[in-house]
Enzyme design. Structure first.
Site, PDB file in Angstrom:
ATOM      1  N   HIS A 275      82.234  74.717  85.871  1.00 14.12           N
ATOM      2  CA  HIS A 275      83.485  75.443  86.146  1.00 14.12           C
ATOM      3  C   HIS A 275      83.301  76.218  87.448  1.00 14.12           C
ATOM      4  O   HIS A 275      82.209  76.695  87.748  1.00 14.12           O
ATOM      5  CB  HIS A 275      83.796  76.389  84.983  1.00 14.12           C
ATOM      6  CG  HIS A 275      85.153  77.013  85.105  1.00 14.12           C
ATOM      7  ND1 HIS A 275      85.398  78.068  85.952  1.00 14.12           N
ATOM      8  CD2 HIS A 275      86.329  76.717  84.510  1.00 14.12           C
ATOM      9  CE1 HIS A 275      86.685  78.387  85.865  1.00 14.12           C
ATOM     10  NE2 HIS A 275      87.266  77.579  85.003  1.00 14.12           N
TER      11      HIS A 275
ATOM     12  N   GLU B  36      83.950  79.101  88.267  1.00 13.00           N
ATOM     13  CA  GLU B  36      83.399  80.451  88.098  1.00 13.00           C
ATOM     14  C   GLU B  36      81.892  80.392  87.911  1.00 13.00           C
ATOM     15  O   GLU B  36      81.171  81.294  88.353  1.00 13.00           O
ATOM     16  CB  GLU B  36      84.108  81.146  86.924  1.00 13.00           C
ATOM     17  CG  GLU B  36      85.535  81.536  87.320  1.00 13.00           C
ATOM     18  CD  GLU B  36      86.538  81.549  86.181  1.00 13.00           C
ATOM     19  OE1 GLU B  36      86.131  81.556  85.007  1.00 13.00           O
ATOM     20  OE2 GLU B  36      87.756  81.545  86.478  1.00 13.00           O
TER      21      GLU B  36
ATOM     22  N   SER C 203      96.348  77.629  86.175  1.00 14.58           N
ATOM     23  CA  SER C 203      97.662  78.232  85.918  1.00 14.58           C
ATOM     24  C   SER C 203      98.607  77.338  85.111  1.00 14.58           C
ATOM     25  O   SER C 203      99.819  77.362  85.335  1.00 14.58           O
ATOM     26  CB  SER C 203      98.319  78.666  87.241  1.00 14.58           C
ATOM     27  OG  SER C 203      97.546  79.678  87.862  1.00 14.58           O
TER      28      SER C 203
HETATM   29  P1  PGA Z   1      93.907  79.593  84.258  1.00 11.43           P
HETATM   30  O1  PGA Z   1      92.357  79.110  84.209  1.00 11.43           O
HETATM   31  O2  PGA Z   1      94.659  78.715  83.312  1.00 11.43           O
HETATM   32  O3  PGA Z   1      93.850  81.040  83.799  1.00 11.43           O
HETATM   33  O4  PGA Z   1      94.357  79.448  85.662  1.00 11.43           O
HETATM   34  C1  PGA Z   1      92.039  77.754  84.151  1.00 11.43           C
HETATM   35  C2  PGA Z   1      90.540  77.567  84.107  1.00 11.43           C
HETATM   36  O5  PGA Z   1      89.820  78.254  84.833  1.00 11.43           O
HETATM   37  O6  PGA Z   1      90.034  76.724  83.336  1.00 11.43           O
END
Ligand code: PGA
Length: 252
Positions: free
Chosen positions: A96, A98, A212
């Protein structure tokens, strides 16, 4: 090709025991047959994995959010794929954005984790996505091709591999690519898999869109042929929104 849509909720670092009420609401909706035609998956923090697995019916999948590439050993604070499997996970989200930014995870690292997942009978959901700067520089496909080639291991099998396209600039921002942009990227990713593993393989891999996704825009993405579901962050934290998205999934 009958790829069943996968509706995956990524809770990230959210979820205390109080939030198990959302899991109970998902279980209740499934019991009433109100979950839509797709396969549902929830990825809670590791602390809640076994509680979530115990509360959901078997047909709802549970995923971990990362894993270590070793089965065990001196790695303070890490969790192996085997441990996560034993705690009830059947899938694991890997690479991911992040994780790639907070923990500097490289494509090589993600590939090693995916090999570990396959070894432990966990199905990897491998994330790829370009930054806003890369998009502006028209490098999106180059970046995605490199990430896909580097992160997917040779051991992957089509049934046990999920790819998630998550443009970094769309995660948690409310901004989304157009359905045409997503169609182009997903077609590119499937073609890239076909060049490496063959058409039969590529046509069976599920490619999710993430960034999103909400009840108000999910249908637009699900209408794209090569979109086989969604990876949902913020909107997955409330069962009501998560289920509203799931009900927009199409039968295939
Ligand atoms: P979000 O995150 O739907 O809050 O944009 C998606 C994700 O990071 O998997």
């Amino acid at each position: 090709m009958g790829r069943r849509l996968l509706i995956a909720g990524n809770w990230k670092m959210n979820g205390m025991r109080a939030e198990l009420a959302e899991i109970d609401a998902i279980a209740a909706a499934v019991a009433r047959g109100e979950e839509g035609p797709g396969e549902l998956l929830v990825s809670p923090p590791a602390t809640l994995l076994s509680a979530v697995r115990d509360r959901l019916p078997n047909e709802v999948r549970v995923a971990a959010q990362t894993c270590h590439h070793n089965a065990k050993g001196a790695h303070t604070g890490d969790l192996s794929a085997e441990m996560l499997r034993e705690a009830g996970a059947e899938y694991v989200i890997l690479g991911h954005s992040e994780r790639r930014s907070d923990h500097r995870e490289s494509d090589d690292h993600v590939r090693a984790c995916a090999q570990a997942a396959i070894r432990a009978d966990l199905q990897p959901i491998i994330c790829v996505g370009e930054s806003e700067a890369e998009r502006d520089a028209k490098e999106t496909l180059t970046v995605l091709g490199r990430q896909l080639d580097g992160s997917v291991p040779d051991e992957a099998t089509p049934e046990a591999l999920v790819i998630a396209y998550e443009p970094i600039w769309a995660i948690g921002t409310g901004k989304t690519p157009t359905a045409d942009d997503v169609a182009e990227v997903h077609g590119f990713l499937r073609n890239r898999l076909a060049l490496r593993f063959g058409h039969a393989f590529a046509s069976r891999v599920r490619i999710l869109y993430g960034g999103s996704v909400k009840p108000s825009n999910a249908a637009e993405f699900f209408a794209v042929d090569d979109v086989d579901g969604a990876l949902i962050g913020g909107a997955s934290l409330k069962a009501e929104d998560f289920l509203a998205i799931a009900r927009l999934a199409r039968e295939r």
